[in-house]
Design an enzyme around this catalytic site. Sequence first.
Site, PDB file in Angstrom:
ATOM      1  N   SER A 142     -74.700 -53.808 -43.602  1.00 20.90           N
ATOM      2  CA  SER A 142     -74.188 -54.833 -44.504  1.00 20.90           C
ATOM      3  C   SER A 142     -73.176 -55.689 -43.747  1.00 20.90           C
ATOM      4  O   SER A 142     -72.671 -55.267 -42.694  1.00 20.90           O
ATOM      5  CB  SER A 142     -73.487 -54.144 -45.686  1.00 20.90           C
ATOM      6  OG  SER A 142     -72.693 -55.065 -46.414  1.00 20.90           O
ATOM      7  N   TYR A 155     -67.462 -48.405 -50.277  1.00 18.87           N
ATOM      8  CA  TYR A 155     -68.748 -48.958 -49.835  1.00 18.87           C
ATOM      9  C   TYR A 155     -68.611 -49.459 -48.396  1.00 18.87           C
ATOM     10  O   TYR A 155     -69.464 -49.201 -47.543  1.00 18.87           O
ATOM     11  CB  TYR A 155     -69.161 -50.105 -50.763  1.00 18.87           C
ATOM     12  CG  TYR A 155     -70.453 -50.816 -50.394  1.00 18.87           C
ATOM     13  CD1 TYR A 155     -71.686 -50.349 -50.860  1.00 18.87           C
ATOM     14  CD2 TYR A 155     -70.441 -51.958 -49.597  1.00 18.87           C
ATOM     15  CE1 TYR A 155     -72.868 -51.012 -50.533  1.00 18.87           C
ATOM     16  CE2 TYR A 155     -71.616 -52.620 -49.269  1.00 18.87           C
ATOM     17  CZ  TYR A 155     -72.827 -52.148 -49.742  1.00 18.87           C
ATOM     18  OH  TYR A 155     -74.002 -52.799 -49.416  1.00 18.87           O
TER      19      TYR A 155
HETATM   20  P1  NDP Z   1     -81.022 -52.269 -55.510  1.00 19.38           P
HETATM   21  O1  NDP Z   1     -80.001 -51.639 -56.400  1.00 19.38           O
HETATM   22  O2  NDP Z   1     -81.696 -53.520 -55.957  1.00 19.38           O
HETATM   23  O3  NDP Z   1     -82.158 -51.174 -55.154  1.00 19.38           O
HETATM   24  C1  NDP Z   1     -81.798 -49.900 -54.744  1.00 19.38           C
HETATM   25  C2  NDP Z   1     -83.052 -49.074 -54.558  1.00 19.38           C
HETATM   26  O4  NDP Z   1     -82.655 -47.788 -54.050  1.00 19.38           O
HETATM   27  C3  NDP Z   1     -83.854 -48.829 -55.816  1.00 19.38           C
HETATM   28  O5  NDP Z   1     -85.220 -48.902 -55.483  1.00 19.38           O
HETATM   29  C4  NDP Z   1     -83.483 -47.386 -56.217  1.00 19.38           C
HETATM   30  O6  NDP Z   1     -84.584 -46.790 -56.893  1.00 19.38           O
HETATM   31  C5  NDP Z   1     -83.241 -46.751 -54.844  1.00 19.38           C
HETATM   32  N1  NDP Z   1     -82.310 -45.624 -54.813  1.00 19.38           N
HETATM   33  C6  NDP Z   1     -81.014 -45.604 -55.248  1.00 19.38           C
HETATM   34  N2  NDP Z   1     -80.512 -44.378 -55.081  1.00 19.38           N
HETATM   35  C7  NDP Z   1     -81.494 -43.615 -54.519  1.00 19.38           C
HETATM   36  C8  NDP Z   1     -81.579 -42.248 -54.121  1.00 19.38           C
HETATM   37  N3  NDP Z   1     -80.539 -41.413 -54.279  1.00 19.38           N
HETATM   38  N4  NDP Z   1     -82.742 -41.816 -53.589  1.00 19.38           N
HETATM   39  C9  NDP Z   1     -83.805 -42.633 -53.439  1.00 19.38           C
HETATM   40  N5  NDP Z   1     -83.776 -43.934 -53.799  1.00 19.38           N
HETATM   41  C10 NDP Z   1     -82.640 -44.405 -54.337  1.00 19.38           C
HETATM   42  O7  NDP Z   1     -80.286 -52.489 -54.107  1.00 19.38           O
HETATM   43  P2  NDP Z   1     -80.460 -53.649 -53.002  1.00 19.38           P
HETATM   44  O8  NDP Z   1     -81.895 -53.953 -52.792  1.00 19.38           O
HETATM   45  O9  NDP Z   1     -79.522 -54.765 -53.306  1.00 19.38           O
HETATM   46  O10 NDP Z   1     -79.855 -52.913 -51.730  1.00 19.38           O
HETATM   47  C11 NDP Z   1     -80.661 -52.196 -50.809  1.00 19.38           C
HETATM   48  C12 NDP Z   1     -79.816 -51.857 -49.588  1.00 19.38           C
HETATM   49  O11 NDP Z   1     -79.309 -53.063 -49.011  1.00 19.38           O
HETATM   50  C13 NDP Z   1     -78.596 -50.985 -49.900  1.00 19.38           C
HETATM   51  O12 NDP Z   1     -78.382 -50.082 -48.827  1.00 19.38           O
HETATM   52  C14 NDP Z   1     -77.459 -51.991 -49.956  1.00 19.38           C
HETATM   53  O13 NDP Z   1     -76.217 -51.412 -49.671  1.00 19.38           O
HETATM   54  C15 NDP Z   1     -77.902 -52.952 -48.873  1.00 19.38           C
HETATM   55  N6  NDP Z   1     -77.312 -54.284 -48.953  1.00 19.38           N
HETATM   56  C16 NDP Z   1     -77.538 -55.105 -50.035  1.00 19.38           C
HETATM   57  C17 NDP Z   1     -77.016 -56.389 -50.062  1.00 19.38           C
HETATM   58  C18 NDP Z   1     -77.292 -57.341 -51.178  1.00 19.38           C
HETATM   59  O14 NDP Z   1     -76.796 -58.497 -51.095  1.00 19.38           O
HETATM   60  N7  NDP Z   1     -78.061 -56.971 -52.200  1.00 19.38           N
HETATM   61  C19 NDP Z   1     -76.174 -56.884 -48.960  1.00 19.38           C
HETATM   62  C20 NDP Z   1     -75.987 -55.948 -47.886  1.00 19.38           C
HETATM   63  C21 NDP Z   1     -76.549 -54.697 -47.885  1.00 19.38           C
HETATM   64  P3  NDP Z   1     -84.394 -45.536 -57.921  1.00 19.38           P
HETATM   65  O15 NDP Z   1     -83.250 -45.890 -58.825  1.00 19.38           O
HETATM   66  O16 NDP Z   1     -85.706 -45.367 -58.610  1.00 19.38           O
HETATM   67  O17 NDP Z   1     -84.095 -44.354 -57.052  1.00 19.38           O
END
Ligand code: NDP
Length: 251
Positions: A142, A155
């Site tokens: 990130s 975070y």
């Molecule tokens: P979302 O919240 O949109 O999606 C998160 C996904 O992770 C979902 O598919 C969820 O599915 C899954 N997930 C969450 N916890 C678990 C778990 N314990 N085991 C397996 N799957 C899990 O997040 P983003 O797409 O925004 O973010 C994705 C990554 O990118 C993260 O690491 C975030 O920190 C990083 N990021 C995001 C940014 C942004 O601007 N959005 C910027 C910088 C980094 P389910 O609930 O079914 O498990």
Amino acid sequence: MSHPLFDLTGCRALVTGASQGIGFALAQGLAEAGAQVVINGRDPDRARAAAARLPGAEALVFDVTDHAAVRAAVDGFEAAGKPIDILVNNAGIQHRAPLEDFPPEAFERLMQTNIASVFYVGQAVARHMIARGRGRIINIASVQTALARPGIAPYTATKGAVGNLTKGMATDWARHGLTCNAIAPGYFDTPLNAALVADPAFSDWLVKRTPAGRWGRVEELKGACIFLASDAASFVNGHILYVDGGISVSL
Ligand code: NDP
């Protein structure tokens, strides 16, 4: 026709947390480059629905914070004759609160989901990659790998650690034929950022603060992921690739 160095035909890619948001976009990009994609998430229905949207994709449901479940899922998948050539450690969560009031349970949950998972899934998959003498690991970091923001100190700590674990993975595993790199996204409109997207004051600040003058679109992360997963990046190791419209290099 695209350059053959970027062709992922014949590769299998596991993307954690890929039922929505950035993970799904990365899975879609890898599939478009020819990879067979494996969609992970905790909710089986959402993971299967996401897999159904990508040709040849399948779902592998497990909780990335459950070490035993991770090992069982990865070892079982590999034992079924399905080698994982590319791993994208994407699953992650956010929790916003002033640091002085930050609930310890939320701190622990962040540590487990955002950094322990990268070790759990990375180690489980790397053991098989090492035996084959090749593999690609891409960790989703990130801008908070380098920069803090109010209300998200834990975070920020996890994402700093993702950057350093990536360097450690590269250092330990390059000799086994693996490359381990990170993508550091800036601000993208996904469910994780719903509270920020809904806040006009934040959006105004972000647009002014970002040299590109806008939020990122998740599709704009596909190219970095395909590059790092492909032969084009065969000598790129331990790198953190910022995809952030320039926010991390300007004041
Ligand atoms: P979302 O919240 O949109 O999606 C998160 C996904 O992770 C979902 O598919 C969820 O599915 C899954 N997930 C969450 N916890 C678990 C778990 N314990 N085991 C397996 N799957 C899990 O997040 P983003 O797409 O925004 O973010 C994705 C990554 O990118 C993260 O690491 C975030 O920190 C990083 N990021 C995001 C940014 C942004 O601007 N959005 C910027 C910088 C980094 P389910 O609930 O079914 O498990």
